[in-house]
Each structure stands twice: as C-alpha cells, then as structure tokens.
Scaffold this motif. Structure first.
Motif, mmCIF file in Angstrom:
data_model
loop_
_atom_site.group_PDB
_atom_site.id
_atom_site.type_symbol
_atom_site.label_atom_id
_atom_site.label_comp_id
_atom_site.label_asym_id
_atom_site.label_seq_id
_atom_site.Cartn_x
_atom_site.Cartn_y
_atom_site.Cartn_z
ATOM 1 N N LEU A 113 -1.182 -8.082 5.479
ATOM 2 C CA LEU A 113 -2.741 -8.180 5.929
ATOM 3 C C LEU A 113 -2.930 -7.566 7.280
ATOM 4 O O LEU A 113 -3.717 -6.742 7.464
ATOM 5 N N LEU A 114 -2.113 -7.814 8.264
ATOM 6 C CA LEU A 114 -2.270 -7.387 9.512
ATOM 7 C C LEU A 114 -2.036 -5.756 9.657
ATOM 8 O O LEU A 114 -2.745 -5.218 10.455
ATOM 9 N N VAL A 115 -1.055 -5.255 8.861
ATOM 10 C CA VAL A 115 -0.888 -3.956 8.668
ATOM 11 C C VAL A 115 -2.080 -3.231 8.366
ATOM 12 O O VAL A 115 -2.622 -2.072 8.770
ATOM 13 N N PHE A 116 -2.466 -3.829 7.030
ATOM 14 C CA PHE A 116 -3.788 -3.150 6.641
ATOM 15 C C PHE A 116 -5.098 -3.268 7.375
ATOM 16 O O PHE A 116 -5.553 -2.359 7.545
ATOM 17 N N SER A 117 -5.055 -4.400 8.205
ATOM 18 C CA SER A 117 -6.262 -4.373 9.225
ATOM 19 C C SER A 117 -5.947 -3.231 10.258
ATOM 20 O O SER A 117 -7.024 -2.859 10.661
ATOM 21 N N GLY A 118 -4.616 -3.080 10.872
ATOM 22 C CA GLY A 118 -4.441 -2.043 11.468
ATOM 23 C C GLY A 118 -5.124 -0.703 11.232
ATOM 24 O O GLY A 118 -5.578 0.055 11.692
ATOM 25 N N ILE A 119 -4.525 -0.355 9.680
ATOM 26 C CA ILE A 119 -5.011 0.748 9.102
ATOM 27 C C ILE A 119 -6.567 0.989 9.209
ATOM 28 O O ILE A 119 -7.106 2.196 9.431
ATOM 29 N N VAL A 120 -7.215 -0.105 8.822
ATOM 30 C CA VAL A 120 -8.624 0.047 8.484
ATOM 31 C C VAL A 120 -9.261 0.063 10.239
ATOM 32 O O VAL A 120 -10.152 0.863 10.083
ATOM 33 N N LEU A 121 -8.625 -0.606 11.124
ATOM 34 C CA LEU A 121 -9.220 -0.146 12.571
ATOM 35 C C LEU A 121 -8.993 1.161 12.740
ATOM 36 O O LEU A 121 -9.742 1.939 13.617
ATOM 37 N N LEU A 122 -7.685 1.984 12.554
ATOM 38 C CA LEU A 122 -7.606 3.151 12.821
ATOM 39 C C LEU A 122 -8.517 4.014 12.176
ATOM 40 O O LEU A 122 -9.304 5.114 12.726
ATOM 41 N N ALA B 134 6.650 -5.628 -11.240
ATOM 42 C CA ALA B 134 6.265 -6.051 -9.880
ATOM 43 C C ALA B 134 5.719 -5.130 -9.048
ATOM 44 O O ALA B 134 5.185 -5.199 -8.095
ATOM 45 N N ILE B 135 6.236 -3.885 -9.251
ATOM 46 C CA ILE B 135 5.808 -2.490 -8.457
ATOM 47 C C ILE B 135 4.279 -2.499 -8.950
ATOM 48 O O ILE B 135 3.410 -1.998 -7.983
ATOM 49 N N ASP B 136 3.934 -2.436 -10.092
ATOM 50 C CA ASP B 136 2.582 -2.270 -10.432
ATOM 51 C C ASP B 136 1.858 -3.114 -9.733
ATOM 52 O O ASP B 136 0.537 -2.929 -9.327
ATOM 53 N N MET B 137 2.081 -4.437 -9.812
ATOM 54 C CA MET B 137 1.331 -5.447 -9.241
ATOM 55 C C MET B 137 1.231 -5.244 -7.523
ATOM 56 O O MET B 137 0.031 -5.346 -7.040
ATOM 57 N N MET B 138 2.196 -4.700 -6.894
ATOM 58 C CA MET B 138 2.179 -4.387 -5.651
ATOM 59 C C MET B 138 1.190 -3.067 -5.196
ATOM 60 O O MET B 138 0.466 -3.295 -4.113
ATOM 61 N N LEU B 139 1.259 -2.245 -6.225
ATOM 62 C CA LEU B 139 0.426 -0.948 -6.012
ATOM 63 C C LEU B 139 -1.040 -1.536 -6.266
ATOM 64 O O LEU B 139 -2.045 -1.052 -5.634
ATOM 65 N N THR B 140 -1.484 -2.518 -7.301
ATOM 66 C CA THR B 140 -2.773 -2.905 -7.422
ATOM 67 C C THR B 140 -3.129 -3.694 -6.085
ATOM 68 O O THR B 140 -4.363 -3.471 -5.717
ATOM 69 N N LEU B 141 -2.305 -4.492 -5.360
ATOM 70 C CA LEU B 141 -2.659 -5.165 -4.192
ATOM 71 C C LEU B 141 -3.097 -4.083 -3.212
ATOM 72 O O LEU B 141 -3.903 -4.278 -2.193
ATOM 73 N N VAL B 142 -1.914 -3.169 -3.052
ATOM 74 C CA VAL B 142 -2.338 -2.020 -1.885
ATOM 75 C C VAL B 142 -3.617 -1.194 -2.261
ATOM 76 O O VAL B 142 -4.538 -1.040 -1.047
ATOM 77 N N TYR B 143 -3.863 -1.101 -3.389
ATOM 78 C CA TYR B 143 -5.203 -0.271 -3.638
ATOM 79 C C TYR B 143 -6.305 -1.111 -2.998
ATOM 80 O O TYR B 143 -7.388 -0.644 -2.713
ATOM 81 N N ALA B 144 -6.438 -2.479 -3.451
ATOM 82 C CA ALA B 144 -7.211 -3.104 -3.216
ATOM 83 C C ALA B 144 -7.485 -3.398 -1.853
ATOM 84 O O ALA B 144 -8.754 -3.412 -1.399
ATOM 85 N N LEU B 145 -6.311 -3.627 -1.119
ATOM 86 C CA LEU B 145 -6.706 -3.659 0.332
ATOM 87 C C LEU B 145 -7.224 -2.368 1.090
ATOM 88 O O LEU B 145 -7.952 -2.441 2.098
ATOM 89 N N LEU B 146 -6.745 -1.218 0.425
ATOM 90 C CA LEU B 146 -7.135 -0.090 1.182
ATOM 91 C C LEU B 146 -8.298 0.385 0.627
ATOM 92 O O LEU B 146 -8.956 1.403 1.430
ATOM 93 N N ALA B 147 -8.857 -0.074 -0.140
ATOM 94 C CA ALA B 147 -10.287 0.260 -0.407
ATOM 95 C C ALA B 147 -11.495 -0.031 0.827
ATOM 96 O O ALA B 147 -12.160 0.798 0.732
ATOM 97 N N LEU B 148 -11.133 -0.982 1.593
ATOM 98 C CA LEU B 148 -11.879 -1.123 2.422
ATOM 99 C C LEU B 148 -11.935 -0.006 3.488
ATOM 100 O O LEU B 148 -12.723 0.303 3.969
ATOM 101 N N ALA B 149 -10.428 0.574 3.900
ATOM 102 C CA ALA B 149 -10.242 1.688 4.719
ATOM 103 C C ALA B 149 -11.084 2.813 4.181
ATOM 104 O O ALA B 149 -11.918 3.767 4.950
ATOM 105 N N VAL B 150 -10.984 3.001 2.982
ATOM 106 C CA VAL B 150 -11.551 4.148 2.346
ATOM 107 C C VAL B 150 -13.259 4.017 2.457
ATOM 108 O O VAL B 150 -13.796 4.929 2.623
ATOM 109 N N LEU B 151 -13.678 2.878 2.110
ATOM 110 C CA LEU B 151 -15.058 2.733 2.284
ATOM 111 C C LEU B 151 -15.567 3.001 3.807
ATOM 112 O O LEU B 151 -16.324 3.594 4.018
#
Length: 854
Positions: A276-285, A720-737
């Motif tokens: 989550l902190l990695v994705f927070s960094g992406i969002v802030l970038l 498990a890979i599909d689950m990982m990608l679903t989580l990644v897409y959900a977290l990155l939705a905020l950065a794209v927004l």
C-alpha cells in the motif's frame, strides 16, 4: 517584513478570487494524503489488534516447551520443528513452580462446509489440533456448546463455522488430509475474536489428534505450561531447563506469543502495508505532476499581473513568496482534509474487510503520531516542491511583460532539454540491459528504470510534438475543422501537453508493467505444465499459499488400481538440511515420477533408490558439485543425520523440485503425511472424459479434491496471479483518477486563457456542439499521448522485471495484446470523460463577454 506581509495578503486575496484554479490541486493533494493516511492508520490498527488478540489468547501460558532445532526453507515464515514426547508432561508437572501442563498437538486440517466446498485454504493456514481442557492454557474459549469428549467430536472456531455454514450438531468431513467424519459439538473464539484472522481451526480429542495429525502416538508439537502463584515466566523457564532432555527447549509464554503474532501478522502486515505504501508513493508521484502543471499554468496566466507588481516595486523574492504562500495554503488545507479522509477510509475498511473475508480484527482505530505527522508533512512538501519551479519562474517575470497583450504559455522543448533526454535515455537502457543480461544485478536495472522514467519526462515536450501530430492526423479527415483545431490546440504548448500527459503516463505504465509481469508468470506456468507434466489429469487441493491440508497419500495408490489408469504418482513434501541449508524435499516414487513428468535429460537411473537414494536437479548438482554416485548428508527435523547417494541428476525441476527421495526414506522422519499433487496418466485407449470421471469418483471418498486436465491445472495454478492483478488495478485506479483530474484541470485553465479566442470562434459561426467536440478531442489527444507513452514504458519495464526476477529459472516473457489494448482503450475513454466538464463550461461562455475578456 512589510514586503512579506504584503505578499501574504496578496496571495490570500488571489486565492479567494480564483478558488477554482486550485480545485484540481486541492483534490490531488487530498486524495494522495488520504491514501497514505489510510494505509498508515490501517497498519497501526492491525498491529495493535493482533497484539491485543494474541496477548489475551495466550495470557495463561507462562512457558512453552518445544523442539530446539528448526529447519526453514525459502519462502516459509515458520520452520518445521521436531515434535516432543507427551511423556514429558508428567515430568514437567512435578517441577517446582509448575501449576499445570498440557500437550499441544497441531497439524493441517481443512473442514468441508455445508455446500461441500473446503473452508479457507486460500493463503492463511487451515489448522487442526487437540482441545486443551485447562482454560488458561487453551488460547481458544468456548463460545457455545461443549468440548470434544468422544472420537469424531470437534470444536471449530466461530468464524470458520460462519464461513462454512456449519452449526453445532452438524456432521462434516475434516481433511487431515485423510478424510475424517466429524460432528461439531462446540464453537470457539480466539482472543475475543471469531478466529485468528482468517486462519481456520478445528479441535478434537487428544486421542484423535494423535491418530490423525502425528506419525505415531505420544508426540506433540509443544507442551503448554502454566506457572504456580508467585512464579514468574523467566523463573519458570529457568526451573524447566534442567529437567528437559537434549534437543528440547523452554521459552517464555510472552516470547511464544510474540513469535506466533509475528508469524500470523508480521509477514502479512509487512507485505500488505509495504504494498500500500508503494502505491501511495505512485499516487503522490502522479499528484506531483498534476500539481506542478496547475501552478505552471497559473503562473503563466498571471504574467501580466506579476509584471505589474514588479513595475510597482515588488522584489523577485516577494513574487516567489506570494506563489509559495498560495501553494502552502492549498497544501495545508488539502492535507488536513486528506488526514480526515484517510481516517475515514481506515474506518470504512475496518468495517468492510471482515464482510469480504479479509482478516481485520475488531477494535477501535489506532492512530499513531507518525500516521498523523507523516502524511501532513508529505502533502505539504509535495505541494511546495511542485510549486517551487513555477514560483521561481514567476519571480523572474520582467516588469515590461505588463505591456504584452497575451500571457499564453506557448513554450516548447528547449535544445538543452532535448540533448539531456537523448543522452539519458540510451544510458538508462544500457544500464538496464547490462543489469539484466550481462551482469545480473538488482540495483542496476532499478537505477536504470528510474533514469528511463526521468528520460521520458525530460523528452516529453519533444515527443509530444511528434506524437500529437501523428495521433491527431486522422482527426482532420474524420472531424473536419473541429478536429484540426483540437490537434493544433494540443500542439500549442508541447511542454504543457507533456506535463499533463505524464501523470497519466505513470499510472498507465505501472498498470502495463504489472499486466505484462502477470501475463509472463501465467505463460511460464502454462509452459511449465506443457513441458514438464506428461500426465493426462492432475489431482490437486484447491488452495495456494500456506492454506489447505494437502491430499491423502492413500489416494494415489487407490487411483493407480483403476483399470483406466496406467500410472498415478503422488508428490509429497518434506524438509531437511543439505550442507547446512534448509531444502524442500519431494517425497514420491522416482521411477513412476519419470513416467508422468518430463524431467528432461536424466543422468543416472530413477530406479533402485531404496532408503538411501536421492535424485538432484542439475542446477543444485552444479552448485554443490554433485553427480551420480556422489554422497550427500541430510539432517532431518528429528535430529537424525543420514548419508544418501545421488542416483540421478535431472534437468527440469519445475514440478518435481530440486531433491527427490522415496517415501520409505522419508517415513522415519515425517510428521503429518500428505501429497501436494497427484499426476495420473491413462491406459491406452482411455479417453480423457472417461478417465477423468473414473478418477473423480475415486477421489470423492478422499475429501473430493479437484481433478483437472492439464489445461485446467495450469489455469488454476495461475489463479493467485489474477487476484494480484485485480488488487493492483484497484489500487492504481486512484492514481489514474488523479491523472484524469489533472487533465480536466489543465483543460479548464487553458480554456480560461483562451477565452477571447473561444469567443471569436463562436462569433464566426462555431456552434456549441463543435466547441464541445473540439475540447473533448483535445483531451483525448492528451490522454492518448500519455497512454501510448505509458504502454511503451510499462511494457519495457515489465520485460525488465521478468528478466530481473528470472534468476536461474526460465521465465517466459509474454505481451498480452488484449489486456494491453483494454488498458489503452480505458486510457483514451477516460481522457474523453475528463474533457466533458471543461467542454461544457467552454460551450456556456457568453460570446460578447468572451470577446471582451482580457
């Protein structure tokens, strides 16, 4: 001082007069800070909740007696220990200072729910053990019903019963992995919660636990000890040490609780919060680029205003301070709102996660000082850092600029920028290639990836000119004059277009990176199954990670006796130390293994292993200098050391593992016996459908595990890979927004500076619909440029990640065209949506007022 006060008053007045200019910046800071705050508060709350839960559950255990030696293999959070004899209980009870002692037997056990499907097993462990009658030594508390007293009676934790639709009095099957028919007589809680996160637990009588969970009666995983009045935990441990045999140790209950807490929550929380902190960094970038763009445009639009201030005597420092004061005001207000929003997000997730099966213990939110101060500081620093260059640019405004008619930013790409980018890009690519292909390294590709991102940002204005011309070329033919105007508007300021698109580019690049990496892992699994699995069907437990109970070792022989089956071989698991390092062992019939698995080139023979033969993969053999006939010493968890002889060396260890021994060799040292996979090949002339049906009928009596064809097995292994990608897409939705909000904000500000131009277009006959279309297509062009750059960068970095993570194993690089096309379409459609509001505002302009605007 008076000049500074005047700058502050001017900034506050400007903010009041132009609040809408900073709406996008406010939202970007708010969302970024909220994400970071929510992550930190969730981490604090989870850690405190697990600490409290384990402290309460183990409050009555003052010491734990267990085996000393532990063998841990790569990827495991908890090693395998030698069991202790239950005969030690009486000796411990006679020790001064001991009030009570009880054996603790633990193993794997998976309950079948009311719907016939296994409960849990998708990561968290599925545990079984003996019910401890002493309520102070038992971490579980009866919440309903009674303790097990007869064979087949069990108590389950309340969370498991709820998820499985089970109630007191129900009968079901417990996989140990042999199926055991049990009746639920009680429900239990752990530390006041319905369970230990999502871990499932089934407790039976001690006799049943010894029968199903241990290789022979009289063994336990550990012995729980309670101290008498006046005896502390450390004193108790000191008193126990002299009475314990060699290879057995005693630790305090507090130390044991801390180990269990770290095992269940430490690794999980570390991975979860880091992600989550990695994705927070992406969002802030992403937010940084949007914020910087906003201030750059605002400064460009206020050129005449700043020039007038300079002409009236304002110093450069005062103009810079005025801009930074505006940024500080926006940052503080938005960060404070983000703090409140982040706490709200954590509270919402605390209520939501248990409903969707996520381990989030109950209790009040825990908000540490760091969780309050760090997001606020990061929000302010990000906003000020983003506004610094525009502020310095504002301070350099010449007083004569007040005489200019227009302050439109039409800046392009400077030659130094182009030269810097063209030097940095090949240097970064060279570092990446060197670190992934020539000299395998982790840091070199990582530094090269950062440099490549910097090169993309620097070259953005240069690339924007060519990209927009290319991407917008069809617009003139498809949309006529409107399309041509949209293309020219996007080309008007390449630097602005590139800066606006960069935020979206980063979001799309990360999405593309994980998409490519996930597709490559799935392709690798498919290739591994196709290349190494020579059987017709596979029997597997529906679980990945630490969960599940495995397959009964009696199932493979039962399937092998079917007339439709030629060969059925089970792959069990074991652990041992090889030359002092923990290694996983594959326990199987080596001769049958060679008939259903393609092991590649095999030096030596897979027959005649007996109790001292071992097969080794070529990679391990090369590392340790082994060949057929070489001696190898293995140390097992029971302390036994045995010399083995290498009988065979094989090339392909993907499914077979690196070390293979027989069940006879493993039997004296085993704990709970199980298979992780059973490979089946059919007799000649048996169709896949008929053979699979026959195998499924036999497997039904052993807990009904999944029977899958080769393709189905490969697909389920990649679940498990599909689950990982679903989580990644959900977290990155905020950065794209945030990136899309930046596009919308940039368009809005750009339209403001083009007010007279828009009024003239309307005056010469452009309709409202054409004006809206022109603005929307400009937004689409910017989004298309960012999406194309993100796909290019993400695809390349995805290849880098695949190569860097391959190590000694062959990973198949795969570009999934349909998924990447979907990412591209989403980016372009999102760009069109981002342009809707600016387009509507532009179409509502009053023509005469627009023409008269300054």
């Amino acid at each position: 001082m008076n000049g500074t006060r005047a700058s502050v008053r001017l900034s506050i007045s400007s903010l009041r007069a132009h609040k809408r200019r900073f709406a996008g910046t406010f939202v970007a800071v708010l969302l970024g800070v909220a994400f970071l705050t929510g992550t930190l508060v969730m981490g604090d709350t989870l850690r405190a909740s697990f600490d409290t839960m384990f402290t309460d559950a183990n409050a009555g255990t003052d010491a734990v007696v267990r085996g000393t030696d532990v063998i841990t293999v790569a990827g495991e959070t908890r090693g395998t220990r030698q069991p202790v004899s239950t005969a030690l209980v009486k000796r411990i009870e006679r020790t001064p200072g001991v009030a009570a002692a009880a054996p603790d037997i633990q193993g794997a056990g998976q309950l079948i729910g009311a719907d016939g499907k296994p409960v849990g097993g998708q990561g968290p462990p599925t545990l079984a053990g003996n019910w401890i009658d002493d309520p102070e030594l038992n971490p579980y508390r009866l919440a309903a019903g009674r303790a097990p007293a007869a064979p087949g009676e069990v108590v389950v934790n309340r969370g498991t019963a709820d998820r499985g639709g089970l109630r007191i009095g129900d009968t079901t099957v417990l996989r140990t992995p042999d199926p055991v028919h049990v009746r639920i007589v009680g429900l239990a809680t752990f530390g006041g919660q319905d369970g230990m996160g999502q871990v499932t637990y089934t407790a039976m009588t001690q006799a049943d636990a010894e029968k199903y969970l241990t290789p022979k009666p009289g063994q336990a995983s550990a012995i729980q000890v309670r101290a008498g009045p006046g005896t502390g935990q450390r004193e108790l441990v000191d008193a126990l040490r002299p009475v314990l045999p060699k290879g057995v140790e005693a630790i305090t209950g507090q130390a044991a609780a801390a180990e269990n807490r770290d095992m269940i929550s430490g690794a999980f929380l570390g991975l979860f919060t880091t992600l989550l902190l990695v994705f927070s960094g992406i969002v802030l970038l992403v937010a940084t680029f949007s914020i910087h763009n906003t201030f750059a445009i605002v400064v460009a639009q206020r050129t005449r205003e700043n020039a007038l201030l300079r002409a009236l005597g304002a110093a450069r420092r005062q103009v810079v301070v005025a801009t930074l004061v505006e940024a500080t005001a926006v940052a503080v207000i938005a960060s404070a709102a983000g703090l409140a929003g982040g706490i709200g997000i954590a509270a919402g997730l605390q209520a939501l996660f248990p409903a969707v099966g996520f381990p989030f213990p109950g209790g009040s939110l825990v908000i540490g000082t760091v969780s309050l101060v760090l997001p606020l500081a990061v929000g302010v620093l990000v906003c000020l850092g983003s506004a610094l260059l525009p502020a310095v640019r504002a301070g350099r405004t010449a007083p004569l600029a007040a005489l200019r008619e227009s302050a439109v930013d039409d800046s392009g790409a400077s030659r130094p920028r182009a030269v810097t980018g063209l030097v940095l890009l090949p240097a970064s690519v060279g570092a990446i290639l060197c670190g992934t292909l020539a000299v395998p390294s982790v840091w070199l590709p990582a530094l090269g990836a950062v440099a490549a991102l910097a090169a993309f940002v620097i070259l953005g204005p240069v690339a924007a000119t060519y990209a927009v011309r290319t991407l917008g070329a069809p617009l003139g033919r498809l949309r006529g004059v409107t399309g041509g105007l949209a293309r020219r508007n996007a080309l008007r300021s390449p630097r602005r277009t590139a800066s606006t698109a960069t935020a979206l580019m980063i979001g799309v690049a990360v999405v593309s990176l994980f998409t490519v990496f996930g597709a490559s892992l799935k392709a690798t699994m498919n290739r591994t199954v196709d290349r190494s699995f020579a059987g017709d069907v596979a029997i597997s437990a529906p679980a990945f990670g630490a969960g599940g109970s495995g397959l009964s070792p009696r199932l493979a022989p039962a399937v092998g006796r079917l007339p439709q089956v030629a060969t059925a071989v089970g792959l069990g698991k074991g652990v041992a130390e090889v030359d002092g390092a923990g290694r996983a062992l594959t326990v199987t019939d080596p001769a049958a293994l060679g008939r259903v698995f393609d092991l590649g080139r095999v030096d030596g023979s897979l027959t005649g292993f007996g109790t001292n033969g071992i097969a080794v993969s070529a990679a391990e053999a090369a590392e340790r200098g082994l060949r057929p006939g070489s001696p190898v010493r293995l140390t097992f968890t029971d302390g036994a050391r045995q010399d083995f002889t290498v009988r065979a060396v094989y090339d392909r260890p993907e499914l077979a593992g690196d070390y293979v021994i027989t069940r006879r060799a493993w039997a004296p040292h085993r704990a709970q016996d199980s298979d992780s996979l059973i490979a089946v090949s059919f007799a000649p002339g048996v169709s896949t459908a008929d053979g699979k049906a026959a195998v499924a009928r036999t497997a039904a009596a052993y807990g009904n595990p999944d029977v899958q064809t080769r393709g189905e097995y490969a697909k389920s292994s990649a679940g498990a890979i599909d689950m990982m990608l679903t989580l990644v897409y959900a977290l990155l939705a905020l950065a794209v927004l945030i990136a899309l909000l930046g596009i919308a904000n940039t368009l809005t500000l750009a339209l403001h500076e083009r007010t007279r131009e828009l009024g003239l277009l309307r005056a010469v006959g452009q309709t409202r619909g054409q004006l809206r279309s022109m603005v929307r297509w400009e937004s689409v062009l910017v989004a298309a440029f960012g999406t194309a750059g993100g796909l290019l960068l993400g695809g390349f970095l995805g290849w880098v990640l695949v190569e860097a993570s391959a190590g000694d194993t062959a990973v198949a690089f795969d570009l999934p065209p349909l998924r990447l096309l979907a990412v591209a379409l989403v980016g372009i459609v999102a760009g069109a949506l981002a342009g809707l509001r600016p387009a509507r505002r532009a179409a509502r302009l009053d023509v005469l007022r627009a023409i008269a605007a300054q």
